[in-house]
Design a protein around this motif. Structure first.
Motif, mmCIF file in Angstrom:
data_model
loop_
_atom_site.group_PDB
_atom_site.id
_atom_site.type_symbol
_atom_site.label_atom_id
_atom_site.label_comp_id
_atom_site.label_asym_id
_atom_site.label_seq_id
_atom_site.Cartn_x
_atom_site.Cartn_y
_atom_site.Cartn_z
ATOM 1 N N ILE A 1 -8.276 -0.157 1.378
ATOM 2 C CA ILE A 1 -7.123 -0.410 0.506
ATOM 3 C C ILE A 1 -7.448 -0.155 -0.963
ATOM 4 O O ILE A 1 -6.691 0.502 -1.679
ATOM 5 C CB ILE A 1 -6.599 -1.844 0.710
ATOM 6 C CG1 ILE A 1 -6.085 -2.012 2.149
ATOM 7 C CG2 ILE A 1 -5.487 -2.164 -0.286
ATOM 8 C CD1 ILE A 1 -5.591 -3.400 2.478
ATOM 9 N N MET A 2 -8.596 -0.670 -1.427
ATOM 10 C CA MET A 2 -8.902 -0.568 -2.864
ATOM 11 C C MET A 2 -8.941 0.867 -3.392
ATOM 12 O O MET A 2 -8.383 1.127 -4.469
ATOM 13 C CB MET A 2 -10.217 -1.288 -3.175
ATOM 14 C CG MET A 2 -10.535 -1.315 -4.673
ATOM 15 S SD MET A 2 -11.997 -2.298 -5.082
ATOM 16 C CE MET A 2 -13.300 -1.192 -4.508
ATOM 17 N N PRO A 3 -9.572 1.820 -2.689
ATOM 18 C CA PRO A 3 -9.578 3.183 -3.241
ATOM 19 C C PRO A 3 -8.180 3.745 -3.487
ATOM 20 O O PRO A 3 -7.949 4.404 -4.511
ATOM 21 C CB PRO A 3 -10.325 3.988 -2.161
ATOM 22 C CG PRO A 3 -11.181 2.985 -1.465
ATOM 23 C CD PRO A 3 -10.381 1.723 -1.466
ATOM 24 N N VAL A 4 -7.237 3.465 -2.579
ATOM 25 C CA VAL A 4 -5.869 3.954 -2.757
ATOM 26 C C VAL A 4 -5.211 3.262 -3.951
ATOM 27 O O VAL A 4 -4.521 3.899 -4.756
ATOM 28 C CB VAL A 4 -5.043 3.748 -1.470
ATOM 29 C CG1 VAL A 4 -3.613 4.246 -1.656
ATOM 30 C CG2 VAL A 4 -5.699 4.469 -0.290
ATOM 31 N N MET A 5 -5.435 1.952 -4.076
ATOM 32 C CA MET A 5 -4.861 1.228 -5.207
ATOM 33 C C MET A 5 -5.366 1.760 -6.545
ATOM 34 O O MET A 5 -4.626 1.797 -7.533
ATOM 35 C CB MET A 5 -5.190 -0.265 -5.092
ATOM 36 C CG MET A 5 -4.430 -0.986 -3.983
ATOM 37 S SD MET A 5 -4.926 -2.734 -3.823
ATOM 38 C CE MET A 5 -4.427 -3.382 -5.428
ATOM 39 N N LEU A 6 -6.638 2.191 -6.557
ATOM 40 C CA LEU A 6 -7.245 2.653 -7.810
ATOM 41 C C LEU A 6 -7.072 4.149 -8.042
ATOM 42 O O LEU A 6 -7.442 4.649 -9.108
ATOM 43 C CB LEU A 6 -8.751 2.336 -7.799
ATOM 44 C CG LEU A 6 -9.185 0.873 -7.780
ATOM 45 C CD1 LEU A 6 -10.700 0.785 -7.694
ATOM 46 C CD2 LEU A 6 -8.668 0.123 -8.993
ATOM 47 N N TYR B 1 -5.336 13.459 -1.628
ATOM 48 C CA TYR B 1 -4.274 12.449 -1.522
ATOM 49 C C TYR B 1 -2.992 13.037 -0.929
ATOM 50 O O TYR B 1 -2.267 12.361 -0.203
ATOM 51 C CB TYR B 1 -4.025 11.785 -2.879
ATOM 52 C CG TYR B 1 -4.902 10.570 -3.055
ATOM 53 C CD1 TYR B 1 -4.726 9.439 -2.259
ATOM 54 C CD2 TYR B 1 -5.941 10.557 -3.982
ATOM 55 C CE1 TYR B 1 -5.541 8.328 -2.390
ATOM 56 C CE2 TYR B 1 -6.767 9.446 -4.115
ATOM 57 C CZ TYR B 1 -6.560 8.339 -3.315
ATOM 58 O OH TYR B 1 -7.372 7.234 -3.431
ATOM 59 N N GLY B 2 -2.722 14.295 -1.222
ATOM 60 C CA GLY B 2 -1.561 14.932 -0.610
ATOM 61 C C GLY B 2 -1.708 15.039 0.897
ATOM 62 O O GLY B 2 -0.778 14.738 1.659
ATOM 63 N N GLU B 3 -2.887 15.440 1.345
ATOM 64 C CA GLU B 3 -3.149 15.542 2.782
ATOM 65 C C GLU B 3 -3.144 14.172 3.446
ATOM 66 O O GLU B 3 -2.660 14.010 4.572
ATOM 67 C CB GLU B 3 -4.492 16.238 3.005
ATOM 68 C CG GLU B 3 -4.494 17.702 2.611
ATOM 69 C CD GLU B 3 -5.884 18.290 2.497
ATOM 70 O OE1 GLU B 3 -5.991 19.538 2.515
ATOM 71 O OE2 GLU B 3 -6.878 17.523 2.390
ATOM 72 N N ILE C 1 0.835 -1.206 0.000
ATOM 73 C CA ILE C 1 0.000 0.000 0.000
ATOM 74 C C ILE C 1 0.870 1.257 0.000
ATOM 75 O O ILE C 1 0.447 2.316 -0.494
ATOM 76 C CB ILE C 1 -0.976 -0.019 1.194
ATOM 77 C CG1 ILE C 1 -2.099 1.020 1.010
ATOM 78 C CG2 ILE C 1 -0.248 0.201 2.504
ATOM 79 C CD1 ILE C 1 -3.058 0.708 -0.101
ATOM 80 N N ASN C 2 2.098 1.152 0.506
ATOM 81 C CA ASN C 2 3.008 2.304 0.472
ATOM 82 C C ASN C 2 3.284 2.749 -0.965
ATOM 83 O O ASN C 2 3.320 3.949 -1.259
ATOM 84 C CB ASN C 2 4.335 1.956 1.161
ATOM 85 C CG ASN C 2 4.181 1.829 2.655
ATOM 86 O OD1 ASN C 2 3.620 2.700 3.302
ATOM 87 N ND2 ASN C 2 4.687 0.732 3.207
ATOM 88 N N ASP C 3 3.506 1.787 -1.841
ATOM 89 C CA ASP C 3 3.770 2.117 -3.244
ATOM 90 C C ASP C 3 2.586 2.861 -3.855
ATOM 91 O O ASP C 3 2.756 3.839 -4.593
ATOM 92 C CB ASP C 3 4.050 0.841 -4.046
ATOM 93 C CG ASP C 3 5.255 0.074 -3.512
ATOM 94 O OD1 ASP C 3 6.283 0.720 -3.245
ATOM 95 O OD2 ASP C 3 5.157 -1.159 -3.354
ATOM 96 N N ASP C 4 1.380 2.406 -3.539
ATOM 97 C CA ASP C 4 0.197 3.036 -4.112
ATOM 98 C C ASP C 4 -0.054 4.415 -3.525
ATOM 99 O O ASP C 4 -0.416 5.348 -4.256
ATOM 100 C CB ASP C 4 -1.022 2.129 -3.905
ATOM 101 C CG ASP C 4 -0.944 0.879 -4.759
ATOM 102 O OD1 ASP C 4 -0.726 1.008 -5.979
ATOM 103 O OD2 ASP C 4 -1.086 -0.229 -4.225
ATOM 104 N N LEU C 5 0.123 4.561 -2.219
ATOM 105 C CA LEU C 5 -0.080 5.873 -1.602
ATOM 106 C C LEU C 5 0.953 6.877 -2.117
ATOM 107 O O LEU C 5 0.628 8.039 -2.405
ATOM 108 C CB LEU C 5 -0.013 5.764 -0.076
ATOM 109 C CG LEU C 5 -0.257 7.069 0.688
ATOM 110 C CD1 LEU C 5 -1.615 7.668 0.337
ATOM 111 C CD2 LEU C 5 -0.154 6.827 2.196
#
Length: 546
Positions: free
Chosen positions: A258-263, A58-60, A26-30
């Motif tokens: 998790i999914m929203p961040v991945m997408l 996403y920045g915040e 998830i770090n890679d996606d964030l």
């Protein structure tokens, strides 16, 4: 914490070769979201009781993630330490998980319905170092409950309280100070980042062993499920996801966190289910997708029909947790204008089978879908022999998203040398490869998507001085799918009634949702010649109104 995720290493080469494990976290996606779309709205969280909204771009989101991560290390949290989180669908839940992932800590989501009995086992078994809980939620004092438990939990060093008023508040310890600006922040945020096979989640599931089991997942097992799930549902960065299912369940955790961040998509969190509030959110935020259990779909369709308030943006409602009645699919299609997708899954795997978006509606109430890519299913008899199409037997699955094992309970992992996992469910498979769950070989009742630990509640009833025999079985409920009924044979000369049972189980600190809502008192139990209670006969009895 030492994790015995013995099911992961033997699968790695095969999963990588087949392209089913993605070797990302998830770090890679964030990081990708913060770099490419920092100003995009990532998360909107509504607290229903106060009407308060909190929004993050996403920045915040990335900045607050780093802040909380450094704050956790100030509490002594390090790689592989467990951070337990008993929060509703609040923004702090999402941020706590993302922060744990920055520093290699492992999040243990806990349902907010859990009380002393469940928590004392889970926190001790998982050796949680930090517990994050609300001060109060829905009138219950979580801070007092955990504070009272803490002396019996040798590993629990800190209780962090959201909305707390003292020095242990989430705001004072984690989200308030600008920890991300500290001189050592960059080193802290990079030195212990987890790998894709490290355990990232410890989540407890109720089973038949009399105690919850700690399911271990890695980034690879979680993402191996979410990628094909999103593809089948045609979800992408343009989607806005509503999550009102608890994020302490795998449904909310995987597809609302998790999914929203991945997408690179947007998510809207609702902490208390109120269908009118959900309609308002869908309209205001432009929600396109949601996933929840059958009662949510029933409520939403009914309220839209009654109020005339439509949800035109909503394209898809994925319904899981219990079979969807045929009339409900028809009503919901008309009321919501959305495609109703049925699905089946487990904490150990995430969603396993889904209907397809172009399937006829009938598939959504006559089946539980077909396997996602990377998943195989088969039905076997009691001796493990494959059964032909249409015959009912034990459902086995072999999945890229199968968990790493049960913490400290490897003997219960239920996965053979060929990687077939025994689901504990009974099912049949049709000629098109769609499954239908027909029952459970394991003794669990699913009430509104919530597993009731039958064995544990039965054991408590047996300890009551007036009870000679006790059994808990399901009976049908139009809204929740199932409810629990206790069948009790009293000891000679003793009486036992529903208020007595409810008060007794409350005194035992049982979560309210686990307490049977119906009681049948009888002179005898139907039993086999060996004395085993025949629960199927009790279930037949329960189908008549009580």
């Amino acid at each position: 914490m030492q994790f015995d995720a013995v099911l992961l290493p033997p699968r790695r080469e095969r999963m990588i070769t087949r392209g089913l494990w993605h070797d990302r976290t998830i770090n890679d996606d964030l990081d990708a979201c913060a770099a490419t779309c920092p100003d995009k709205l990532a998360l909107t969280a509504l607290r229903v009781e106060t009407g308060e909204f909190r929004r993050f771009t996403y920045g915040e989101l990335a900045r607050m993630t780093d802040r909380i991560a450094v704050g956790l290390t100030r509490l002594g949290v390090g790689k592989n330490d467990i951070v337990a989180c008993q929060l509703p669908n609040w923004w702090q839940f999402t941020l706590t998980y993302l922060a744990c992932s920055r520093i290699g800590a492992v999040m243990n989501p806990l349902m907010h319905i859990f009380r002393e009995r469940e928590l004392s086992f889970m926190l001790k078994h998982g050796e949680a170092k930090v517990m994050i809980a609300p001060k109060t939620f829905r009138g219950f004092d979580f801070e007092k409950m955990v504070t009272d438990l803490q002396p019996s939990l040798p590993h629990l060093q800190h209780l962090v309280v959201v909305d707390g008023t003292g020095a242990n508040s989430f705001e004072a310890l984690l989200s308030g100070p600008e920890w991300e600006q500290a001189p050592d922040a960059r080193n802290i945020l990079t030195r212990n980042r987890p790998g894709p096979d490290d355990i990232t989640q410890l989540i407890y599931t109720s089973g038949t062993t009399g105690e919850p089991k700690g399911v271990m997942h890695s980034a690879n097992t979680v993402m191996a499920n979410i990628v094909p799930y999103a593809q089948r549902l045609h979800l992408d960065a343009e989607d806005i996801i509503l999550m009102a299912s608890p994020m302490a369940h795998q449904t909310g955790f995987m597809y609302g966190l998790i999914m929203p961040v991945m997408l690179k998509a947007s998510v809207v969190l609702q902490d208390i289910w109120e269908p009118k509030k959900a309609i308002g959110l869908i309209q205001k935020e432009g929600v396109t997708f949601t996933m929840a259990s059958t009662p949510f779909l029933t409520d939403l369709a009914k309220t839209v029909t009654e109020t005339g308030q439509g949800v035109p943006a909503l394209r898809t409602f994925l319904c899981a947790g219990a079979p969807i009645p045929g009339p409900l699919v028809e009503q919901a299609r008309v009321a919501l204008g959305a495609k109703i997708v049925s699905a089946w899954g487990m904490t150990e795997n995430g969603a396993v089978t889904l209907t397809q978006l172009d399937d006829e509606d009938e598939r959504s109430f006559s089946t539980d879908g077909c396997p996602l890519p990377g998943v195989e299913v088969k039905v076997v008899d009691v001796d493990g022999n494959d059964l032909p199409v249409g015959e009912t037997g034990r459902l086995m699955l072999r999945s890229c998203s199968n968990f790493g094992g049960y913490l400290h309970r490897a003997h219960l992992n239920g996965t053979d040398a060929e990687d077939w996992f025994d689901t504990g469910d009974l099912a049949r498979i049709d000629a098109r490869g769609y499954i239908r769950i027909t029952g459970r070989s394991k003794d669990v009742i699913i009430r509104g998507g919530e597993n009731i630990p039958v064995v544990e509640i039965e054991s408590l009833l047996y300890r009551h001085p007036a009870v000679a025999m006790a059994a808990i079985v399901a009976y049908p409920d139009e809204r929740l799918g199932e409810r629990a009924c206790a069948v009790v044979v009293p000891k000679p000369g003793q009486t036992f009634d529903l208020p007595t049972m409810v008060e007794y189980l409350k005194d035992q600190k049982v979560a309210l949702q686990y307490i049977p809502e119906r009681l049948e008192v009888t002179d005898t139990m139907p039993a086999t010649p060996s004395g085993k209670i025949q629960k199927f006969k009790l279930r037949e009895l329960m189908r008549t109104p009580g």
